[in-house]
Design a protein around this motif. Structure first.
Motif, PDB file in Angstrom:
ATOM      1  N   PHE A 214      13.350  -5.439  13.144  1.00 11.60           N
ATOM      2  CA  PHE A 214      13.332  -4.903  11.777  1.00 11.60           C
ATOM      3  C   PHE A 214      12.244  -5.599  10.958  1.00 11.60           C
ATOM      4  O   PHE A 214      11.837  -6.726  11.264  1.00 11.60           O
ATOM      5  N   LEU A 215      11.810  -4.891   9.934  1.00  5.76           N
ATOM      6  CA  LEU A 215      10.991  -5.469   8.867  1.00  5.76           C
ATOM      7  C   LEU A 215      11.879  -5.597   7.635  1.00  5.76           C
ATOM      8  O   LEU A 215      12.424  -4.604   7.153  1.00  5.76           O
ATOM      9  N   TYR A 216      12.046  -6.816   7.126  1.00  8.26           N
ATOM     10  CA  TYR A 216      12.925  -7.079   5.974  1.00  8.26           C
ATOM     11  C   TYR A 216      12.089  -7.644   4.829  1.00  8.26           C
ATOM     12  O   TYR A 216      11.368  -8.623   4.987  1.00  8.26           O
ATOM     13  N   ILE A 217      12.167  -6.982   3.661  1.00  7.25           N
ATOM     14  CA  ILE A 217      11.360  -7.361   2.491  1.00  7.25           C
ATOM     15  C   ILE A 217      12.291  -7.511   1.293  1.00  7.25           C
ATOM     16  O   ILE A 217      13.203  -6.699   1.093  1.00  7.25           O
ATOM     17  N   GLU A 218      12.050  -8.553   0.504  1.00  7.09           N
ATOM     18  CA  GLU A 218      12.760  -8.741  -0.762  1.00  7.09           C
ATOM     19  C   GLU A 218      11.741  -8.680  -1.905  1.00  7.09           C
ATOM     20  O   GLU A 218      10.791  -9.473  -1.937  1.00  7.09           O
ATOM     21  N   VAL A 219      11.964  -7.715  -2.806  1.00  8.21           N
ATOM     22  CA  VAL A 219      11.066  -7.481  -3.928  1.00  8.21           C
ATOM     23  C   VAL A 219      11.706  -8.020  -5.199  1.00  8.21           C
ATOM     24  O   VAL A 219      12.870  -7.727  -5.496  1.00  8.21           O
ATOM     25  N   SER A 220      10.962  -8.807  -5.956  1.00  9.83           N
ATOM     26  CA  SER A 220      11.477  -9.400  -7.197  1.00  9.83           C
ATOM     27  C   SER A 220      11.762  -8.312  -8.232  1.00  9.83           C
ATOM     28  O   SER A 220      11.084  -7.277  -8.282  1.00  9.83           O
ATOM     29  N   ASP A 221      12.803  -8.569  -9.068  1.00 11.64           N
ATOM     30  CA  ASP A 221      13.104  -7.607 -10.126  1.00 11.64           C
ATOM     31  C   ASP A 221      12.042  -7.616 -11.215  1.00 11.64           C
ATOM     32  O   ASP A 221      12.119  -6.835 -12.170  1.00 11.64           O
ATOM     33  N   ARG A 222      11.028  -8.493 -11.082  1.00  8.62           N
ATOM     34  CA  ARG A 222       9.901  -8.422 -12.018  1.00  8.62           C
ATOM     35  C   ARG A 222       9.187  -7.085 -11.925  1.00  8.62           C
ATOM     36  O   ARG A 222       8.554  -6.647 -12.891  1.00  8.62           O
ATOM     37  N   MET A 223       9.265  -6.438 -10.783  1.00 10.22           N
ATOM     38  CA  MET A 223       8.652  -5.124 -10.662  1.00 10.22           C
ATOM     39  C   MET A 223       9.279  -4.142 -11.642  1.00 10.22           C
ATOM     40  O   MET A 223       8.603  -3.306 -12.241  1.00 10.22           O
ATOM     41  N   ILE A 224      10.600  -4.259 -11.835  1.00  2.00           N
ATOM     42  CA  ILE A 224      11.287  -3.364 -12.766  1.00  2.00           C
ATOM     43  C   ILE A 224      11.029  -3.776 -14.203  1.00  2.00           C
ATOM     44  O   ILE A 224      10.761  -2.933 -15.072  1.00  2.00           O
ATOM     45  N   THR A 225      11.082  -5.087 -14.490  1.00  2.00           N
ATOM     46  CA  THR A 225      10.852  -5.537 -15.866  1.00  2.00           C
ATOM     47  C   THR A 225       9.422  -5.268 -16.301  1.00  2.00           C
ATOM     48  O   THR A 225       9.177  -4.892 -17.456  1.00  2.00           O
ATOM     49  N   ASP A 226       8.446  -5.451 -15.396  1.00  2.00           N
ATOM     50  CA  ASP A 226       7.057  -5.121 -15.737  1.00  2.00           C
ATOM     51  C   ASP A 226       6.886  -3.630 -15.959  1.00  2.00           C
ATOM     52  O   ASP A 226       6.068  -3.208 -16.783  1.00  2.00           O
ATOM     53  N   LEU A 227       7.640  -2.822 -15.209  1.00  2.00           N
ATOM     54  CA  LEU A 227       7.576  -1.380 -15.388  1.00  2.00           C
ATOM     55  C   LEU A 227       8.111  -0.957 -16.747  1.00  2.00           C
ATOM     56  O   LEU A 227       7.598  -0.022 -17.373  1.00  2.00           O
ATOM     57  N   LEU A 228       9.145  -1.676 -17.255  1.00  2.00           N
ATOM     58  CA  LEU A 228       9.738  -1.338 -18.543  1.00  2.00           C
ATOM     59  C   LEU A 228       8.997  -1.959 -19.717  1.00  2.00           C
ATOM     60  O   LEU A 228       9.178  -1.511 -20.865  1.00  2.00           O
ATOM     61  N   ALA A 229       8.195  -2.977 -19.487  1.00  2.00           N
ATOM     62  CA  ALA A 229       7.549  -3.710 -20.582  1.00  2.00           C
ATOM     63  C   ALA A 229       6.726  -2.818 -21.510  1.00  2.00           C
ATOM     64  O   ALA A 229       6.783  -2.974 -22.731  1.00  2.00           O
ATOM     65  N   PRO A 230       5.934  -1.835 -21.005  1.00  2.00           N
ATOM     66  CA  PRO A 230       5.135  -1.026 -21.925  1.00  2.00           C
ATOM     67  C   PRO A 230       5.966  -0.170 -22.881  1.00  2.00           C
ATOM     68  O   PRO A 230       5.440   0.311 -23.882  1.00  2.00           O
ATOM     69  N   TYR A 231       7.259   0.018 -22.581  1.00  2.00           N
ATOM     70  CA  TYR A 231       8.082   0.896 -23.399  1.00  2.00           C
ATOM     71  C   TYR A 231       8.960   0.127 -24.374  1.00  2.00           C
ATOM     72  O   TYR A 231       9.877   0.706 -24.963  1.00  2.00           O
TER      73      TYR A 231
END
Length: 596
Positions: A214-231
């Protein structure tokens, strides 16, 4: 000097006279008769009432229209966020597909342990290739942990700075239960197996049909907070996990609105779900403008107009015109945007210091922000296209092979010389190195050996009309360089530099080190080129008659892609004298990698 003083005196006198006139007008205004004051008051009172009612009415009607457009805009926010999440999913899938198709990864995952030297070499090769692919991915800055694992216990850590975690801890993740139901990738918000107590977006992809690796990846929730920051100032948006209930808000006020149940009657929710990540995206829209009282504003306006039209037509017309003109400009601009579908800014709707001008400024700010987001999305798409390594991988051009074999044949027919064996050996070595691909890093010693084989073949083809001199010090030969970096430059020097002169030429290679960087220079004394000619030659990325099909521009792009924008090729030359190309790369050896 006297003339200048005279001009200054006239300007000063003009200002004094203007101030005197203004003061006189102010004093005259205070001397108006009292009756005139009463008339003005009697006219202005109904006009003021009419203007207030008209302003409220127009404000309500305009607010309704603006709210409708705001609703459409905030619904568009959902589409933009969904598109960003989709891009993130595609980027993760691209990494997974790269790992699935990588021969190095498959070889590494076939092992049951990493104790043998062969297994370690496979593991290092897989780690290096996945690290390179991750560094070229737009989601690289959000990926905290990335592993290759199999059920036999083999674990390969791709990301740097990852904490210690056992393979069994990763296999205990709830994602593996979902992965057993199908071969597709699964992703959801779960607790990190590395950083305990932190919630992250975990991504799991089976690399084989048996689901042993398997390939296992953990993505930080900063991706979501950065996505919401402009709004934060534009809309109230929440992204929530449908599995765990974790939520991210565009602003702290948004979180308070969600928790404060007393105001929910003024809001309604537009919602969309992004099932690949088990996330829902919702925008909270203020519905207070849609009150039932606004339906009677038109009738109140008509009644007020009938009562006051005879008392203050002139004044009311002037005042209403001054009020409605900014609104008309704003409404016309909004209608223009709706009809043409072009998001343009109109500076005229910002003139003034009143509320209408403030609305105009905010509206223009919103248009600029939307244009910025569209431009960002376009740049991300172009970057994703440019980062395709497949376009930089080249294969042997059959034209070169035909030319070389033709030279060998004529040597055999005409000369019957012993050096035919050397020519064939050079060709064999060159083809063997080319078959391994052009994306790996090799030592400078190996790269120069490949160049020497190529030069031997070209000296046969061009009847030794040029000489090749290599003056690279021994101390630099163990540093790494991307394979097939020097050959296109040598070929360019022969074809575009020495061959057109019709005389004997020299190609010289030397190297130097400076500030932790390695500079490898390749010069020829051919026809020479100025800046314009160099740019014309660099426009063609590929040449069908070249050996590898890799143009000099491709070499420059590949070096910048691997090492960064500060590295690449440096061109110089002078027409009629020389042409030089310097390869600028960092000084690195394979010792650090061998110690992993």
């Amino acid at each position: 000097m006297n003339k200048r003083r005279l001009i200054f005196r006239k300007a000063r006198d003009g200002r004094v006279s203007e101030a005197t006139v203004a003061e006189k007008k102010k004093k005259a205004a205070h001397k108006k008769p009292r009756f005139q004051h009463k008339v003005l008051v009697s006219i202005l009172v109904p006009v003021v009432v009419f203007c207030i009612v008209t302003n409220l009415t127009i404000g309500a009607l305009f607010g309704h229209e603006l709210m409708m457009k705001k609703v459409d805009t905030e619904r568009g926010y959902l589409s933009v966020i969904y598109s960003y999440l989709e891009d993130a999913k595609n980027n993760l899938d691209t990494l997974a597909l790269y790992a699935e198709g990588s021969l190095a990864v498959r070889d590494a995952m076939k092992n049951s342990s990493l104790e043998s030297v062969r297994a370690k070499r496979y593991a290092l090769d897989a780690q290096e290739k996945l690290a390179t692919a991750l560094s070229a991915s737009p989601v690289e800055r959000y990926v905290d942990n990335m592993f290759l694992i199999n059920r036999a216990g083999v674990k390969i850590v791709v990301t740097s700075g990852t904490g210690v975690v056992l393979t069994d801890q990763i296999l205990e993740s709830p994602l593996f239960e979902k992965a057993e139901k199908g071969r597709n990738a699964v992703a959801e918000i779960t607790e990190s197996v590395v950083d305990k107590g932190e919630r992250k977006l975990s991504y799991l992809y089976p690399l084989d049909m048996e689901q042993n690796s398997f390939l296992y990846i953990e993505v930080s929730d900063r991706m979501i907070t950065d996505l919401l920051a402009p709004y934060a100032d534009a809309a109230e948006i929440v992204i929530q996990s449908t599995d765990t209930g974790d939520a991210w808000y565009s602003s702290p006020e948004m979180e308070e609105h969600i928790k404060d149940r007393s105001i929910t009657s003024r809001y309604y929710e537009e919602k969309t779900e992004f099932m690949p990540f088990s996330l829902s995206v919702a925008v909270l829209i203020d519905a207070g403008i849609y009150s039932m009282e606004n339906r009677y504003v038109f009738w109140v306006l008509l009644t007020t107009v009938i009562l006051v039209i005879c008392m203050g037509l002139a004044v009311s017309r002037l005042i209403s015109r001054r009020i409605t003109q900014p609104l008309g400009r704003l409404s016309s601009h909004i209608n223009y945007l709706a009809e043409t579908k072009l998001l343009t800014v109109d500076e005229t709707i910002e003139k003034g210091e009143d509320e209408v001008a403030e609305i105009g400024r905010e509206f223009n700010h919103l248009v600029r922000r939307i244009n910025h987001l569209i431009e960002q999305q376009r740049e991300m798409y172009e970057q994703k296209q440019k980062l395709s390594m497949d376009a930089l991988q080249a294969q042997i051009n059959p034209h070169f092979l035909y030319n070389t074999l033709d030279s060998v044949r004529w040597m055999a027919v005409i000369q019957n010389a012993d050096n035919i064996a050397n020519t064939v050996m050079s060709l064999e070595n060159l083809l063997r190195n080319m078959a391994k691909g052009s994306g790996d890093k090799v030592t400078l010693r190996e790269e120069l050996s490949l160049v020497q084989d190529y030069v031997n073949l070209q000296q046969v083809r061009y009847m030794e009309v040029f000489d090749y001199i290599c003056e690279v010090p021994e101390e630099y030969l163990d540093y790494l360089i991307v394979k097939m970096t020097m050959q296109p430059i040598i070929e360019n020097a022969i074809v575009h530099g020495i061959e057109p002169t019709g005389t004997y030429g020299v190609i010289r290679v030397y190297a130097r080190a400076e500030g932790g960087a390695l500079y490898i220079s390749i010069e020829d004394n051919g026809i020479g080129m100025d800046g314009t000619e160099i740019r014309e030659i660099l426009k063609a990325k590929k040449n069908k008659n070249s050996m590898s099909g890799i143009g000099v521009t491709n070499v420059d792009e590949r070096l910048k892609l691997i090492y960064g924008p500060d590295y690449g090729l440096i061109f110089e030359g002078e027409e009629g004298k020389f042409t030089g190309v310097t390869i600028h790369i960092p000084m690195e050896t394979g010792k650090e990698e061998s110690d992993v």
